[in-house]
Design an enzyme around this catalytic site. Structure first.
Site, mmCIF file in Angstrom:
data_model
loop_
_atom_site.group_PDB
_atom_site.id
_atom_site.type_symbol
_atom_site.label_atom_id
_atom_site.label_comp_id
_atom_site.label_asym_id
_atom_site.label_seq_id
_atom_site.Cartn_x
_atom_site.Cartn_y
_atom_site.Cartn_z
ATOM 1 N N LYS A 6 0.864 -1.180 0.000
ATOM 2 C CA LYS A 6 0.000 0.000 0.000
ATOM 3 C C LYS A 6 0.897 1.225 0.000
ATOM 4 O O LYS A 6 1.780 1.355 0.842
ATOM 5 C CB LYS A 6 -0.936 0.038 1.206
ATOM 6 C CG LYS A 6 -1.843 1.281 1.175
ATOM 7 C CD LYS A 6 -2.893 1.282 2.271
ATOM 8 C CE LYS A 6 -2.319 1.717 3.594
ATOM 9 N NZ LYS A 6 -3.396 1.941 4.608
ATOM 10 N N SER A 18 -5.513 11.158 16.595
ATOM 11 C CA SER A 18 -4.114 11.375 16.202
ATOM 12 C C SER A 18 -3.356 12.034 17.347
ATOM 13 O O SER A 18 -2.421 12.807 17.130
ATOM 14 C CB SER A 18 -4.045 12.243 14.933
ATOM 15 O OG SER A 18 -4.740 13.465 15.131
#
Length: 348
Positions: free
Chosen positions: A94, A226
């Protein structure tokens, strides 16, 4: 499209390409973002991710070292995750990253593409849109942990975070237990409306609460942020809670109090990532736990570890996100696209 989670384990999503011969003589298979969203459901992602965690624990599937760098432009982080699953005969990578300014351009901040190769020849086999698949494979990972580790009688689900992936996390978690209520916290509470709408559609009570109240009420907690600081304190967590930490995938990130690792039984997708870029990095660095205290979730799937052993045990899943998850869901998407006539073919 069936979004529910299968009751049995380790079931192929469809017959493999190797057994059907699909795509072998038709060129490179391209599966777009739109097609992935149309054909790939939560149940398909759950099976694909569970299968690859099982293979990882048996050491028949391997993740290669991750490359992740700041490119010095647009504040972007860019990298590669790759691996090989010998059982599924899936080889690839990916490629993508995080562009923080994309939301202002009406784009998803996370952008990625998955590339699969023929393991027998090394030839390019497939190109698959990776944005939607990244979201559902991350949600499937926490769902697998809930399925195998949360108490059966869990009634309240807590969500920390309201970003792009939070809705996927909520939907996948609701498939795993008969939750009766959802509580959530986000730094900007106004962004919780997306989660509230999902609960309304599923006739579930929803409440925006502070973090301490969320921990006091929740039987299962998902953190999907995050953050670079602990959002949950050790003393807030009640006995029997299952926590899925899904946001920490970079050195320095942190979502929960490192001391919590001393009181929990800790599981992960991959040990090497867990102790270096996952949530466990802080507990290991502080010598609160050792790397051999962390259990691969695949051992529970394969019944070589019992998982939860009591209703009072705190379990924690450190979901770092591995390349093999991406390859597994991408391979499933290719198979489904071919079977359903949604694949495109190109000779390159």
């Amino acid at each position: 499209m069936n979004h529910s989670t299968p009751s049995s384990h380790l079931i192929p999503v469809t017959d493999s390409i190797a057994s059907t011969g699909l795509g072998k003589e038709k060129g490179v298979i391209v599966v777009s973002e739109a097609v992935c969203q149309q054909i790939m459901g939560r149940a398909d992602a759950f099976v694909a991710v569970q299968n690859v965690f099982s293979a990882m624990a048996r050491h028949t599937a391997y993740n290669f070292p991750v490359i992740r760098e700041a490119i010095g432009h647009a504040d972007a982080l860019y990298g590669f995750k790759s691996g090989f699953d010998r059982d599924g005969m899936v080889l690839g990578l990916k490629s993508g990253g995080y562009w923080p300014g994309n939301s202002e351009k009406q784009l998803t901040n996370h952008q990625s593409t998955i590339i699969l190769f023929d393991p027998d020849t090394g030839k390019l086999a497939s190109l698959i849109g990776g944005n939607y698949l990244t979201a559902i494979r991350t949600a499937a990972s926490s769902a697998v942990s809930i399925n195998h580790l949360a108490r059966k009688a869990s009634k309240t689900l807590g969500i920390i975070g309201a970003g792009h992936q939070s809705g996927y996390q909520l939907q996948a978690a609701l498939d795993q237990r008969s939750f009766e209520k959802v509580v959530a916290w986000n730094n900007d509470a106004s962004k919780l409306t997306k989660l509230a709408k999902i609960c309304e559609e599923r006739s579930l009570p929803f409440e925006s609460v502070n973090r301490e109240t969320l921990c006091a009420q929740s039987d299962v907690i998902i953190t999907i942020t995050s953050a670079f600081e602990a959002l949950i304190k050790q003393e807030w967590i009640k006995p029997g809670t299952h926590i899925a930490c899904m946001g920490t995938d970079t050195k320095g990130k942190q979502e929960v109090d490192a001391r919590l690792f001393s009181n929990a039984t800790v599981f992960t997708d991959e040990l090497a990532q867990s102790i270096t870029i996952g949530e466990a990095q802080h507990a290991v660095s502080a010598e609160l736990i050792q790397s051999n205290d962390i259990i691969p979730i695949g051992d529970v799937i394969n019944s070589t570890h019992p998982g939860r052993t009591s209703d009072k045990e705190i379990t924690l899943f450190d979901g770092t996100g591995v390349g093999l998850q991406d390859l597994a869901v991408a391979s499933a998407a290719v198979e489904l696209a071919e079977v359903q006539g949604q694949a495109n073919y190109f000779n390159l």
